[in-house]
Design a protein around this motif. Structure first.
Motif, PDB file in Angstrom:
ATOM      1  N   HIS A 129      10.793 -50.684 -24.161  1.00 16.41           N
ATOM      2  CA  HIS A 129      10.485 -49.781 -25.309  1.00 16.41           C
ATOM      3  C   HIS A 129      11.794 -49.706 -26.363  1.00 16.41           C
ATOM      4  N   ALA A 130      13.002 -49.584 -25.779  1.00 16.10           N
ATOM      5  CA  ALA A 130      14.312 -49.813 -26.580  1.00 16.10           C
ATOM      6  C   ALA A 130      14.496 -50.791 -27.278  1.00 16.10           C
ATOM      7  N   VAL A 131      14.046 -52.063 -26.729  1.00 17.15           N
ATOM      8  CA  VAL A 131      14.024 -53.226 -27.530  1.00 17.15           C
ATOM      9  C   VAL A 131      13.292 -53.155 -28.824  1.00 17.15           C
ATOM     10  N   VAL A 132      12.196 -52.824 -28.715  1.00 22.64           N
ATOM     11  CA  VAL A 132      11.188 -52.651 -29.797  1.00 22.64           C
ATOM     12  C   VAL A 132      11.772 -51.290 -30.783  1.00 22.64           C
ATOM     13  N   VAL A 133      12.099 -50.699 -30.437  1.00 29.01           N
ATOM     14  CA  VAL A 133      12.750 -49.592 -31.165  1.00 29.01           C
ATOM     15  C   VAL A 133      13.924 -49.944 -32.116  1.00 29.01           C
ATOM     16  N   THR A 134      14.657 -50.730 -31.437  1.00 26.60           N
ATOM     17  CA  THR A 134      15.876 -51.461 -32.252  1.00 26.60           C
ATOM     18  C   THR A 134      15.206 -52.385 -33.214  1.00 26.60           C
ATOM     19  N   GLY A 135      14.322 -53.195 -32.802  1.00 23.62           N
ATOM     20  CA  GLY A 135      13.925 -54.409 -33.720  1.00 23.62           C
ATOM     21  C   GLY A 135      13.207 -53.682 -34.976  1.00 23.62           C
ATOM     22  N   SER A 136      12.420 -52.631 -34.542  1.00 23.76           N
ATOM     23  CA  SER A 136      11.832 -52.124 -35.692  1.00 23.76           C
ATOM     24  C   SER A 136      12.596 -51.282 -36.642  1.00 23.76           C
ATOM     25  N   HIS A 137      13.772 -50.637 -36.286  1.00 22.74           N
ATOM     26  CA  HIS A 137      14.503 -50.138 -37.353  1.00 22.74           C
ATOM     27  C   HIS A 137      15.516 -51.216 -38.065  1.00 22.74           C
ATOM     28  N   LEU A 138      15.755 -52.155 -37.474  1.00 24.01           N
ATOM     29  CA  LEU A 138      16.489 -53.333 -38.100  1.00 24.01           C
ATOM     30  C   LEU A 138      15.495 -53.644 -39.167  1.00 24.01           C
ATOM     31  N   ALA A 139      14.176 -53.979 -39.023  1.00 26.89           N
ATOM     32  CA  ALA A 139      13.356 -54.374 -39.809  1.00 26.89           C
ATOM     33  C   ALA A 139      12.949 -53.214 -41.056  1.00 26.89           C
ATOM     34  N   THR A 140      13.253 -51.937 -40.720  1.00 28.61           N
ATOM     35  CA  THR A 140      12.836 -51.076 -41.733  1.00 28.61           C
ATOM     36  C   THR A 140      14.059 -50.764 -42.639  1.00 28.61           C
ATOM     37  N   TRP A 141      15.300 -51.251 -42.142  1.00 21.79           N
ATOM     38  CA  TRP A 141      16.547 -50.943 -43.020  1.00 21.79           C
ATOM     39  C   TRP A 141      16.554 -51.417 -44.261  1.00 21.79           C
ATOM     40  N   PRO A 142      16.078 -52.636 -44.347  1.00 19.70           N
ATOM     41  CA  PRO A 142      16.371 -52.947 -46.058  1.00 19.70           C
ATOM     42  C   PRO A 142      15.356 -52.374 -46.725  1.00 19.70           C
ATOM     43  N   TYR A 143      14.245 -51.836 -46.453  1.00 19.45           N
ATOM     44  CA  TYR A 143      13.211 -51.382 -47.293  1.00 19.45           C
ATOM     45  C   TYR A 143      13.089 -49.986 -47.444  1.00 19.45           C
ATOM     46  N   ALA A 144      14.014 -49.265 -46.679  1.00 23.12           N
ATOM     47  CA  ALA A 144      13.844 -47.783 -46.473  1.00 23.12           C
ATOM     48  C   ALA A 144      14.701 -47.190 -47.742  1.00 23.12           C
ATOM     49  N   PRO A 145      14.043 -46.704 -48.742  1.00 24.03           N
ATOM     50  CA  PRO A 145      14.729 -46.192 -49.800  1.00 24.03           C
ATOM     51  C   PRO A 145      15.467 -44.979 -49.756  1.00 24.03           C
ATOM     52  N   GLY A 146      14.897 -43.860 -48.763  1.00 25.18           N
ATOM     53  CA  GLY A 146      15.621 -42.525 -48.562  1.00 25.18           C
ATOM     54  C   GLY A 146      15.356 -42.116 -47.236  1.00 25.18           C
ATOM     55  N   GLY A 147      15.938 -40.885 -46.760  1.00 24.56           N
ATOM     56  CA  GLY A 147      15.952 -40.330 -45.631  1.00 24.56           C
ATOM     57  C   GLY A 147      16.907 -41.091 -44.591  1.00 24.56           C
ATOM     58  N   ARG A 148      16.459 -40.714 -43.437  1.00 18.19           N
ATOM     59  CA  ARG A 148      17.630 -41.238 -42.265  1.00 18.19           C
ATOM     60  C   ARG A 148      16.678 -41.294 -41.166  1.00 18.19           C
ATOM     61  N   PRO A 149      17.179 -42.327 -39.927  1.00 22.34           N
ATOM     62  CA  PRO A 149      16.586 -42.366 -38.913  1.00 22.34           C
ATOM     63  C   PRO A 149      17.064 -41.202 -37.954  1.00 22.34           C
ATOM     64  N   ILE A 150      16.178 -40.734 -37.153  1.00 22.60           N
ATOM     65  CA  ILE A 150      16.439 -39.813 -36.097  1.00 22.60           C
ATOM     66  C   ILE A 150      15.935 -40.332 -34.777  1.00 22.60           C
ATOM     67  N   PHE A 151      17.115 -40.234 -33.840  1.00 23.12           N
ATOM     68  CA  PHE A 151      16.823 -40.637 -32.601  1.00 23.12           C
ATOM     69  C   PHE A 151      16.627 -39.866 -31.254  1.00 23.12           C
ATOM     70  N   ALA A 152      16.813 -38.632 -31.736  1.00 24.15           N
ATOM     71  CA  ALA A 152      16.522 -37.477 -30.483  1.00 24.15           C
ATOM     72  C   ALA A 152      14.804 -37.839 -30.025  1.00 24.15           C
ATOM     73  N   PRO A 153      13.738 -37.930 -30.990  1.00 26.47           N
ATOM     74  CA  PRO A 153      12.406 -38.069 -30.552  1.00 26.47           C
ATOM     75  C   PRO A 153      12.322 -39.455 -29.949  1.00 26.47           C
ATOM     76  N   VAL A 154      13.164 -40.517 -30.149  1.00 26.65           N
ATOM     77  CA  VAL A 154      13.191 -41.957 -29.393  1.00 26.65           C
ATOM     78  C   VAL A 154      13.647 -41.463 -28.053  1.00 26.65           C
ATOM     79  N   ALA A 155      14.696 -40.537 -27.935  1.00 24.43           N
ATOM     80  CA  ALA A 155      15.006 -40.418 -26.464  1.00 24.43           C
ATOM     81  C   ALA A 155      14.003 -39.599 -25.699  1.00 24.43           C
ATOM     82  N   ALA A 156      13.600 -38.643 -26.274  1.00 21.69           N
ATOM     83  CA  ALA A 156      12.090 -38.009 -25.798  1.00 21.69           C
ATOM     84  C   ALA A 156      11.161 -38.900 -25.068  1.00 21.69           C
ATOM     85  N   ASP A 157      10.694 -40.062 -25.989  1.00 19.60           N
ATOM     86  CA  ASP A 157       9.593 -40.907 -25.534  1.00 19.60           C
ATOM     87  C   ASP A 157      10.408 -41.988 -24.201  1.00 19.60           C
ATOM     88  N   LEU A 158      11.700 -41.958 -24.417  1.00 20.10           N
ATOM     89  CA  LEU A 158      12.135 -42.970 -23.257  1.00 20.10           C
ATOM     90  C   LEU A 158      11.981 -42.067 -21.954  1.00 20.10           C
TER      91      LEU A 158
END
Length: 442
Positions: A129-158
């Motif tokens: 799951h961590a590999v897919v999370v990393t890849g998805s955030h890298l894929a979102t990075w060039p197109y995300a106009p605003g906001g920020r990623p939050i990783f506490a929910p990702v830790a809860a999923d792990l």
């Protein structure tokens, strides 16, 4: 030393035993991680989630909140049941190979033997799951106009994936049924989905419970969820592996889980809040003003360009609303990878929302004609031609008459000089905004 003494010295050196340092024995856990089924479990988790995320890329690639929500939903409802089944299958392997008695007579304790089986499955699910999370955030990075990623929910999923792996291992070691693994997967999915839909405060204890794509959890919700799921998993493992006289130790993590569950159940929907960038808006200087959420601020130039034809035709017109009431910008629908997908469709819908939805409109064709004249793009023309063709083929005389009336209104608006057109449009918007029904004659 004499020369005749050297051969005896060489013989003594040759017969001296050579000592080598003892090899350090590795923990069996390392062998399980490297040579067991953990690698295959991680591969299945990674590939399955990656395929799902790739199929839904249009809906999340471009928004941090959408990316987080899709990853969360996938982890809970797809990977959770699979990981529970994998832990159950691994937990029952001694029974399948008829080595349960040999395991019971081993030198290591019951808890240590349990960890050798449960940890590789939990680690494999977490890594996949961590590999897919990393890849998805890298894929979102060039197109995300605003906001920020939050990783506490990702830790809860792990923690959730590790917890269901541990609980699945406990079930596998206790259940003699060979179909226990798929049955546990189905039960896990039904439990998570059912608990999230019940009409009570208990639904907020399900990891599948969430309050929408645009909201973010309060700071303490992910740690509380980790304590809730992790406490249940540790309590189940301790109760299963410790000797009866030490089984009371399982009460400690169980108490921690209950202590985390109480505030979640009592707080309920207030555990998720709309972030500031979703409440604030940025606008251009047109009239009516074009405004979008601060999270989508990079889309404002594209939205303004899509509506430039309408704002250009309304320049100098009185009684206009202060701002456009725009269609909602949805990722995967009218927004794809940070870009407006169908500008002409967006302009047509915005023009429709610009005219108030009043009851008892006596001249509906007049309003449709004004909307089409304001839009005046290829999509509007093709839609009008399609409707006329369908009415002609179906013999719908009323629709054909309305189409001709709308054509006369558009022609009249086009032929009027700018001052007269602006004056008439001002009276028109004054009447329509008041829903008086007294639309000025054209």
């Amino acid at each position: 030393m004499r020369l005749d003494e050297r051969p005896s010295l060489l013989r003594r050196r040759a017969t001296r035993p050579v000592t080598t340092p003892p090899r350090r024995l590795r923990h069996p856990l390392f062998s399980e991680v490297r040579g067991g089924s953990a690698g295959w479990i991680a591969l299945v988790v990674c590939v399955a989630e990656a395929l799902y995320m790739a199929d839904k890329a249009d809906y999340w690639q471009g928004s941090w909140s959408e990316t987080r929500q899709y990853l969360h939903t996938t982890a809970v409802l797809l990977l959770g049941p699979f990981t529970a089944a994998a832990g159950c299958w691994q937990g029952a392997r001694e029974r399948r190979s008829r080595m349960a008695e040999l395991r019971a007579s081993g030198a290591r304790g019951e808890f240590a033997q349990f960890l050798v089986v449960a940890v590789p499955v939990a680690l494999a699910a977490v890594v996949g799951h961590a590999v897919v999370v990393t890849g998805s955030h890298l894929a979102t990075w060039p197109y995300a106009p605003g906001g920020r990623p939050i990783f506490a929910p990702v830790a809860a999923d792990l923690v959730l994936l590790a917890g269901v792996a541990v609980i699945g291992t406990v079930v596998g070691r206790l259940a003699p049924w060979r179909l226990a693994a798929p049955a546990l997967a189905a039960a896990t999915y039904l439990l998570l989905a059912f608990l999230a839909d019940v009409d009570s405060s208990a639904r907020f204890l399900s990891p599948a419970a969430d309050d929408g794509f645009r909201v973010e959890p309060v700071w303490w919700q992910p740690p509380a969820m980790m304590a809730w799921i992790g406490g249940l998993a540790v309590a189940a493992a301790l109760a299963h592996t410790l000797r009866p006289r030490w089984s009371w130790v399982a009460v400690v993590p169980l108490a921690a889980a209950v202590a985390a569950a109480v505030p979640m159940a009592r707080t309920g929907e207030d555990m998720w809040q709309l972030p500031a960038h979703a409440r604030e808006q940025v606008c251009d200087d047109s009239r009516p003003r074009v405004c979008v959420e601060a999270e989508k601020k990079d889309l404002l130039p594209q939205v303004s360009a899509a509506l430039s034809g309408i704002t250009g035709r309304l320049k100098g017109v009185d009684h206009l609303p202060d701002r456009f009431q725009l269609p909602q910008l949805y990722y995967g629908q009218n927004v794809v990878r940070g870009g407006l997908a169908e500008p002409e469709q967006f302009a047509w819908e915005a023009a429709s929302m610009l005219l108030p939805d009043c009851e008892n409109r006596p001249d509906e064709h007049l309003h449709d004609a004004v909307r089409d004249w304001l839009v005046s793009n290829d999509l509007s023309d093709s839609r009008r031609e399609s409707w006329e063709q369908r009415a002609r083929e179906g013999g719908d005389r009323q629709s054909l008459e309305n189409a001709r009336a709308e054509a006369r209104v558009r022609s009249r608006l086009t032929s009027m000089d700018e001052d007269r057109r602006r004056a008439w449009l001002g009276r028109y918007f004054a009447a329509t905004r008041a829903c008086s029904g007294k639309v000025p004659a054209l």
